[in-house]
Design an enzyme around this catalytic site. Structure first.
Site, PDB file in Angstrom:
ATOM      1  NE  ARG A  30      41.576  45.568  40.506  1.00 48.59           N
ATOM      2  CZ  ARG A  30      40.471  44.867  40.576  1.00 48.59           C
ATOM      3  NH1 ARG A  30      40.358  44.024  41.659  1.00 48.59           N
ATOM      4  NH2 ARG A  30      39.712  44.731  39.806  1.00 48.59           N
ATOM      5  CD  GLU A  63      39.979  38.737  37.949  1.00 48.28           C
ATOM      6  OE1 GLU A  63      40.100  39.962  37.846  1.00 48.28           O
ATOM      7  OE2 GLU A  63      38.825  38.143  38.076  1.00 48.28           O
ATOM      8  CD  GLU A  96      37.203  37.771  42.076  1.00 40.75           C
ATOM      9  OE1 GLU A  96      36.542  38.353  41.293  1.00 40.75           O
ATOM     10  OE2 GLU A  96      38.366  38.009  42.373  1.00 40.75           O
TER      11      GLU A  96
HETATM   12  C1  GLA Z   1      37.710  40.892  39.784  1.00 41.36           C
HETATM   13  C2  GLA Z   1      38.687  41.083  40.720  1.00 41.36           C
HETATM   14  C3  GLA Z   1      37.950  41.394  41.933  1.00 41.36           C
HETATM   15  C4  GLA Z   1      36.694  42.515  41.704  1.00 41.36           C
HETATM   16  C5  GLA Z   1      35.935  41.860  40.636  1.00 41.36           C
HETATM   17  C6  GLA Z   1      34.757  42.780  40.429  1.00 41.36           C
HETATM   18  O1  GLA Z   1      37.416  39.746  39.494  1.00 41.36           O
HETATM   19  O2  GLA Z   1      39.582  39.980  40.863  1.00 41.36           O
HETATM   20  O3  GLA Z   1      38.934  42.018  42.859  1.00 41.36           O
HETATM   21  O4  GLA Z   1      37.236  43.716  41.285  1.00 41.36           O
HETATM   22  O5  GLA Z   1      36.618  41.634  39.454  1.00 41.36           O
HETATM   23  O6  GLA Z   1      33.744  41.859  39.551  1.00 41.36           O
END
Ligand code: GLA
Length: 716
Positions: free
Chosen positions: A133, A172, A332
């Site tokens: 990513r 992120e 998250e």
């Molecule tokens: C990050 C990403 C998510 C996922 C999580 C897994 O926070 O933003 O897309 O990959 O990690 O823990």
């Protein structure tokens, strides 16, 4: 110094007006509940079941499209929104709101193939290939053009869609591109330095470029801190620190461009992006970022072990400070194990609900998980989710649904919009300090500022006090006690702020590694900590590294059962007005000529007091220092204002309060490994998890036995 960015960086920045996602019907009320939803990983038949299960679990919002760029723009300038529109419609009919991603976090392969010049470069010159990513450089004008075009198309497409209640810009930032050493980055860094310093001479001075012949003649010569051979650690620390600042700013600038593009088209939808604040990482300078979002959002992944809850509270405390007392969004967290550590521990019984409620107690008005349905393929197939591989007839889905019910009840009780009541003890954190200690050339390279914050946070909890973690640039003057946990960089302005604070009656704790250098990493001369010397009343001449027994060193005794670690500051001078509270003792102190010398001192300054610790401490030793060496009245105001953790100061209990015009909401958590009996709670009971009435019962003035991972929530 001229009025450059360098000057501006130290000034308080304005915040954007706070805006929180409103329900599609215009109401704002409850605590949002949901998670990342990736329907593009599933055949369309599954979507209806997804929505039905979401309804059953009480889900109110999902984040859509974070990694969907390749589906939305299958080739350059060709758009396919059909599938996403169908998902949004299904959700909308069910009354589930959407936090829509800008979808720019990861570009499609066609873009990388056509424009390999957007790919980031590592410090050693290695090109970062696509495949995970964020394989893009924030400073690439080409990438920016494509990303902003996508933002424009997304904004136009969803401008009138009332199901979409917020924008989730990027994802992120800095996860895979926190640093970039490309030619684009070099050019942008040179421009950043020009703006920051104004003249090359200012930069030469700031970076100490007379060391090792690094003097520069003009800004075109400004280098990146690229791989410099096996002696990498000796790259100019001031250059490296500015590079980290620049990288955070470059990503922020990219975020702001995306945000502004979306906002222009959808002015009614608030925008955010998810930070990554936890005590094992704090990738960007989120204090600066927090001024650029409409509401703060954070991703938090638990640290397995006895400190699980403490670490969560410590991280969230900093997030709450970034949010400036406004509710924030837990964007998250995980229902159980992640799949990216070496050992991916599952959550223990009760931890799923306890963690979610702990985030709420710390100020979150949105509780989201990564992710809704556990992937059947790809790199995250073994990452837990709200609907696991086993399906809805599973313990995890049952707990998720249980949590949905609890959050609905808390929403109905009016909790949303209330604020976490502050404590009276502030632990100061600063991203610059954290970065300056990475790859450090300090007397001991194991020291880590953020870890020191956490050690203090936990030690205070163990001693019966709850602290707030507050950014150095934030508002900490209102606290009774301010602690500097290895805040190694302090410039004159910040030291003056501390001086005013103590003069006015504040109580300050300066530890062994605080105030050593300024914000360009120039050491203050004449005895450490030069910039705070008048406050501490004690100055040191040498830092004597202690090491560990494996390294041929070892800790030093400060008092029976209290051992200092990391390094010891050897005193140079002590003012008469300083009172010594503890001295070094034992064989190690003779070994390094420190026997009988002051280890912990206190000094009156103006109306206030300054406590100074001449060495580092483990969490266990720090608890004893606080309990046995600190003057008994040092935290008096703090305890007096109800910060003591619960009844009779039982440190196994954490008592947090959120309050507002609606009332006061009390959260009682068991942070220990044994059952806590006879906890008196205040008001009407709203939630009881892994707890039982201790005696009596009824709905007010209750007493509970709170089990391990248990929590009770009441409203007064
Ligand atoms: C990050 C990403 C998510 C996922 C999580 C897994 O926070 O933003 O897309 O990959 O990690 O823990």
């Amino acid at each position: 110094m001229s009025k450059t960015d360098h000057h501006d960086r130290r000034q308080p920045q304005p915040y954007r007006p706070y805006r929180w996602p409103k329900e599609p019907d215009g109401h704002s009320g409850g605590i949002w509940f949901g998670g990342d939803y990736n329907p593009d990983q599933w055949p369309e038949q599954v979507w209806a079941e997804d929505v039905a299960l979401m309804k059953r679990a009480g889900v109110t919002m999902v984040t859509l499209g974070i990694f969907s760029w390749a589906r939305l723009e299958p080739s350059d300038g060709v758009w396919d929104f059909g599938w996403l529109d169908r998902v949004v419609a299904l959700l909308g009919e069910a009354g589930i709101a959407v936090d829509m991603a800008s979808a720019t976090a990861t570009a499609p392969y066609w873009l990388y193939q056509a424009h390999p010049e957007v790919l980031p470069v590592e410090a050693d010159g290695t090109l970062v290939h696509p495949g995970t990513r964020q394989s893009w450089r924030p400073t690439s004008p080409v990438f920016r053009r494509y990303a902003l075009r996508l933002c424009r198309v997304m904004g136009e497409h969803f401008s009138d869609n009332s199901t979409v209640v917020a924008w989730h810009v990027g994802n992120e930032y800095g996860w895979n591109n926190a640093t970039d050493y490309s030619q684009d980055a070099l050019k942008a860094f040179q421009g950043w330095c020009r703006r920051r310093y104004g003249s090359i001479e200012e930069l030469n001075q700031a970076w100490g470029n007379d060391f090792w012949s690094q003097r520069l003649q003009n800004f075109d010569q400004v280098p990146l801190p690229e791989h410099a051979g096996v002696r990498d650690a000796f790259i100019n620390p001031a250059l490296r620190l500015d590079f980290r600042r620049f990288c955070s700013d470059a990503l922020m600038d990219f975020f702001c461009a995306e945000r502004d593009q979306l906002q222009e088209l959808t002015p009614d939808k608030p925008l955010t992006t998810n930070f990554m604040v936890s005590t094992d990482q704090c990738v960007l300078d989120y204090e600066r970022w927090s001024h650029q979002v409409d509401f703060v959002a954070n991703d938090h992944y638990f640290a397995h072990g006895p400190g699980h809850l403490d670490e969560l509270l410590c991280s969230d405390s900093l997030v709450d400070a970034y949010a400036q007392g406004h509710p924030w969004c837990l964007m998250e967290h995980s229902t159980s194990a992640v799949n990216w550590r070496i050992f991916n521990a599952s959550k223990r019984q009760g931890e799923l609900i306890r963690d979610a409620l702990a985030h709420v107690a710390m100020g979150a008005d949105a509780v989201n998980f990564f992710q809704w349905r556990q992937s059947a393929f790809g790199a995250e197939a073994f990452h837990s989710a709200m609907v696991p591989h086993a399906g809805p007839n599973s313990a995890i889905y049952a707990q998720v649904a249980n949590l949905g019910g609890i959050l609905r009840r808390l929403s109905q009780s009016g909790l949303a919009g209330t604020q976490l009541e502050p404590s009276s003890i502030a632990l100061l954190f600063d991203a610059d300090c954290q970065w300056s200690m990475a790859d450090s050339t300090l007397p001991d390279c194991s020291i880590d500022h953020w870890q020191q914050v956490y050690i203090w946070y936990q030690a205070l909890l163990d001693a019966g006090y709850r602290a707030d973690v507050v950014p150095l640039k934030g508002q900490w003057e209102r606290y009774d006690v301010v602690v500097l946990p290895s805040l190694i960089l302090l410039d004159q302005d910040q030291a003056d702020r501390l001086r005013d604070y103590v003069s006015g009656g504040g109580r300050l704790v300066v530890d062994f590694a605080s105030g050593i250098m300024d914000d360009h990493m120039h050491v203050g001369l004449g005895g450490y900590p030069a910039v705070l010397r008048d406050l501490t009343g004690i100055a040191s001449q040498e830092m004597i590294a202690l090491g560990t027994s494996d390294q041929g060193g070892g800790s030093i005794l400060v008092s029976e059962g209290i051992e200092g670690n990391i390094w010891v500051n050897e005193p140079l001078s002590i003012e008469d007005s300083v009172r010594v509270l503890a001295r070094y003792q034992g064989s190690r102190s003779y070994d390094i000529d420190m026997a009988g010398k002051p280890a912990v001192t206190i000094h009156g300054y103006g109306q206030g007091r300054v406590l100074y610790l001449g060495t580092g401490f483990t969490k266990e030793s720090l608890v004893s220092v606080i309990n046995r060496i600190f003057p008994p009245d040092f935290f008096t105001g703090a305890a007096g204002r109800g910060l003591h953790n619960g009844r009779d100061g039982d440190p196994r209990l954490v008592h947090l309060i959120r309050s507002g015009p609606q009332g006061r909401y009390h959260f009682y958590f068991n942070r220990g490994s044994t059952v806590v009996r006879d906890v008196s709670t205040m008001g009407e009971t709203l939630v009881v998890q892994r707890a039982t009435p201790y005696s009596g019962g009824g709905l007010s003035g209750n007493r509970y036995t709170i089990g391990v991972h248990g929590v009770v929530v009441t409203r007064q």
